[in-house]
Design a protein around this motif. Sequence first.
Motif, mmCIF file in Angstrom:
data_model
loop_
_atom_site.group_PDB
_atom_site.id
_atom_site.type_symbol
_atom_site.label_atom_id
_atom_site.label_comp_id
_atom_site.label_asym_id
_atom_site.label_seq_id
_atom_site.Cartn_x
_atom_site.Cartn_y
_atom_site.Cartn_z
ATOM 1 N N PRO A 115 0.869 -1.195 0.000
ATOM 2 C CA PRO A 115 0.000 0.000 0.000
ATOM 3 C C PRO A 115 0.895 1.229 0.000
ATOM 4 N N TRP A 116 1.467 1.542 -1.134
ATOM 5 C CA TRP A 116 2.497 2.576 -1.260
ATOM 6 C C TRP A 116 2.092 3.863 -0.567
ATOM 7 N N GLY A 117 2.946 4.359 0.301
ATOM 8 C CA GLY A 117 2.706 5.634 0.959
ATOM 9 C C GLY A 117 1.936 5.526 2.253
ATOM 10 N N THR A 118 1.435 4.329 2.610
ATOM 11 C CA THR A 118 0.657 4.203 3.835
ATOM 12 C C THR A 118 1.261 3.197 4.810
ATOM 13 N N ASP A 119 2.385 2.601 4.445
ATOM 14 C CA ASP A 119 2.934 1.542 5.284
ATOM 15 C C ASP A 119 4.432 1.739 5.448
ATOM 16 N N ASP A 120 4.970 1.139 6.497
ATOM 17 C CA ASP A 120 6.395 1.240 6.751
ATOM 18 C C ASP A 120 6.885 -0.114 7.220
ATOM 19 N N ILE A 121 8.006 -0.547 6.687
ATOM 20 C CA ILE A 121 8.489 -1.881 7.022
ATOM 21 C C ILE A 121 8.858 -1.990 8.498
ATOM 22 N N ALA A 122 9.458 -0.954 9.060
ATOM 23 C CA ALA A 122 9.885 -1.007 10.457
ATOM 24 C C ALA A 122 8.720 -0.861 11.436
ATOM 25 N N ASP A 123 7.648 -0.209 11.013
ATOM 26 C CA ASP A 123 6.487 0.009 11.870
ATOM 27 C C ASP A 123 5.238 -0.353 11.071
ATOM 28 N N PRO A 124 5.031 -1.642 10.805
ATOM 29 C CA PRO A 124 3.995 -2.057 9.857
ATOM 30 C C PRO A 124 2.580 -1.809 10.357
ATOM 31 N N LYS A 125 1.720 -1.463 9.418
ATOM 32 C CA LYS A 125 0.301 -1.272 9.716
ATOM 33 C C LYS A 125 -0.570 -2.304 9.001
ATOM 34 N N HIS A 126 -0.036 -2.892 7.947
ATOM 35 C CA HIS A 126 -0.818 -3.820 7.136
ATOM 36 C C HIS A 126 0.027 -5.018 6.712
ATOM 37 N N LEU A 127 -0.685 -6.052 6.295
ATOM 38 C CA LEU A 127 -0.028 -7.243 5.774
ATOM 39 C C LEU A 127 0.043 -7.150 4.253
ATOM 40 N N TRP A 128 1.209 -7.389 3.700
ATOM 41 C CA TRP A 128 1.319 -7.398 2.248
ATOM 42 C C TRP A 128 2.405 -8.344 1.778
ATOM 43 N N VAL A 129 2.209 -8.808 0.546
ATOM 44 C CA VAL A 129 3.213 -9.619 -0.145
ATOM 45 C C VAL A 129 3.522 -8.890 -1.439
ATOM 46 N N ASP A 130 4.790 -8.782 -1.771
ATOM 47 C CA ASP A 130 5.147 -8.079 -2.991
ATOM 48 C C ASP A 130 6.353 -8.750 -3.627
ATOM 49 N N VAL A 131 6.544 -8.439 -4.899
ATOM 50 C CA VAL A 131 7.726 -8.896 -5.620
ATOM 51 C C VAL A 131 8.795 -7.814 -5.505
ATOM 52 N N ASP A 132 10.006 -8.205 -5.209
ATOM 53 C CA ASP A 132 11.109 -7.260 -5.081
ATOM 54 C C ASP A 132 11.538 -6.801 -6.475
ATOM 55 N N GLY A 133 10.855 -5.762 -6.961
ATOM 56 C CA GLY A 133 11.108 -5.287 -8.311
ATOM 57 C C GLY A 133 12.532 -4.810 -8.507
ATOM 58 N N ALA A 134 13.098 -4.165 -7.476
ATOM 59 C CA ALA A 134 14.476 -3.680 -7.581
ATOM 60 C C ALA A 134 15.456 -4.832 -7.760
ATOM 61 N N ALA A 135 15.224 -5.928 -7.056
ATOM 62 C CA ALA A 135 16.098 -7.095 -7.202
ATOM 63 C C ALA A 135 15.996 -7.654 -8.614
ATOM 64 N N GLY A 136 14.788 -7.605 -9.186
ATOM 65 C CA GLY A 136 14.602 -8.119 -10.533
ATOM 66 C C GLY A 136 15.363 -7.323 -11.581
ATOM 67 N N THR A 137 15.235 -6.002 -11.531
ATOM 68 C CA THR A 137 15.934 -5.189 -12.530
ATOM 69 C C THR A 137 17.439 -5.156 -12.276
ATOM 70 N N ARG A 138 17.832 -5.355 -11.015
ATOM 71 C CA ARG A 138 19.265 -5.439 -10.724
ATOM 72 C C ARG A 138 19.862 -6.671 -11.416
ATOM 73 N N ALA A 139 19.126 -7.789 -11.351
ATOM 74 C CA ALA A 139 19.586 -9.006 -12.027
ATOM 75 C C ALA A 139 19.579 -8.821 -13.541
ATOM 76 N N ALA A 140 18.573 -8.119 -14.042
ATOM 77 C CA ALA A 140 18.497 -7.857 -15.481
ATOM 78 C C ALA A 140 19.691 -7.010 -15.935
ATOM 79 N N CYS A 141 20.051 -6.010 -15.125
ATOM 80 C CA CYS A 141 21.199 -5.154 -15.451
ATOM 81 C C CYS A 141 22.502 -5.941 -15.415
ATOM 82 N N GLU A 142 22.610 -6.803 -14.443
ATOM 83 C CA GLU A 142 23.813 -7.633 -14.337
ATOM 84 C C GLU A 142 24.008 -8.431 -15.622
ATOM 85 N N HIS A 143 22.929 -8.993 -16.118
ATOM 86 C CA HIS A 143 22.985 -9.754 -17.362
ATOM 87 C C HIS A 143 23.276 -8.834 -18.543
#
Length: 334
Positions: free
Chosen positions: A154-182
Amino acid sequence: MSKAPTVEDVALRAGVSRQTVSNVLNTPDIVKPATRERVVAAIEELGYRRHAAARRLRIRRSSTIGIRLDPYVGGISGVVLDRFVHAITERASERGMRMLVYSARTAEEELARLAELWDGSEIDAAILTGTVRDDPRVVRLDEDGLPFVSFGRPWGTDDIADPKHLWVDVDGAAGTRAACEHALGFGPRVAFLGWPTGSGTGDDRERGWAERMADAGLPGPRLTAEEGVLPGRLAVEAALAAGLDADAIVCVSDSLAVGALLAVAAARRPLPVIGFDNTPTAEALGFSSVEQRPEDVAGGVLRLLMGPTGDVVVPSRPLAGSAHVLIEPRLVVR
């Protein structure tokens, strides 16, 4: 026939917020006795008690989770959500739960449908998809006391260190980092074709490219296009005409990657293009793409929503370290 009283009617009569009414109905112990008595009195006066109590005190659960079926809009990347809905349905069945799929064209329609299902005891929880920055659905479901997990932060409404909600997401940054490496294997200049700034998902994917290029000390050109094959093609055509200096292009989606491929083919410039989503189109055309692993997302959603007990158990205040699941994608090289 007069309209049945709503949570808003009770809140207005008692002089409290919707959230307070929801707390009295679902977790009364956390409400001050005087406030609770005012809300109960308003419920009795308005005749709302039977409706709310039936939901809160029902003997058996519905064993059903609600999820929205997004309107069909065509395109290439929509297949990812279809895979997720199939996966969550299969995995929920394995855990003795059913999925109730409903349709809604807008966020307001979705909230109205969820309220109807929740008030009628037809669902025990919901799964949100397609989250956006400051998502209005999150606030409303909090107020209504409907347990939910979102696929996407929930972009802009949640914080990992002080969570308010439950969510599952794909680590998009990790994905493009791997793409760049290749992509760096083709040369030091890796361009990024992304969406306009402001999209939580798009910004996250761009961050992986930017960080990897910064680590290498090789800043690459950044191209922008709205989602779609044609916008992607036009953006890359314009960049090539302006003398784009790149050895490869990493894209924020497979749709933009297809557009980029059409542009480089027309220019007869053999630039490698890497997409994101690993759709059947990427497999058919033979270009590398980042796989989101929606089946793993489905498993993470159910772990957060149901825990080890097999029942829907969403804490009133999630604990840091146990409120989120971040799935690391994998690059499929072709």
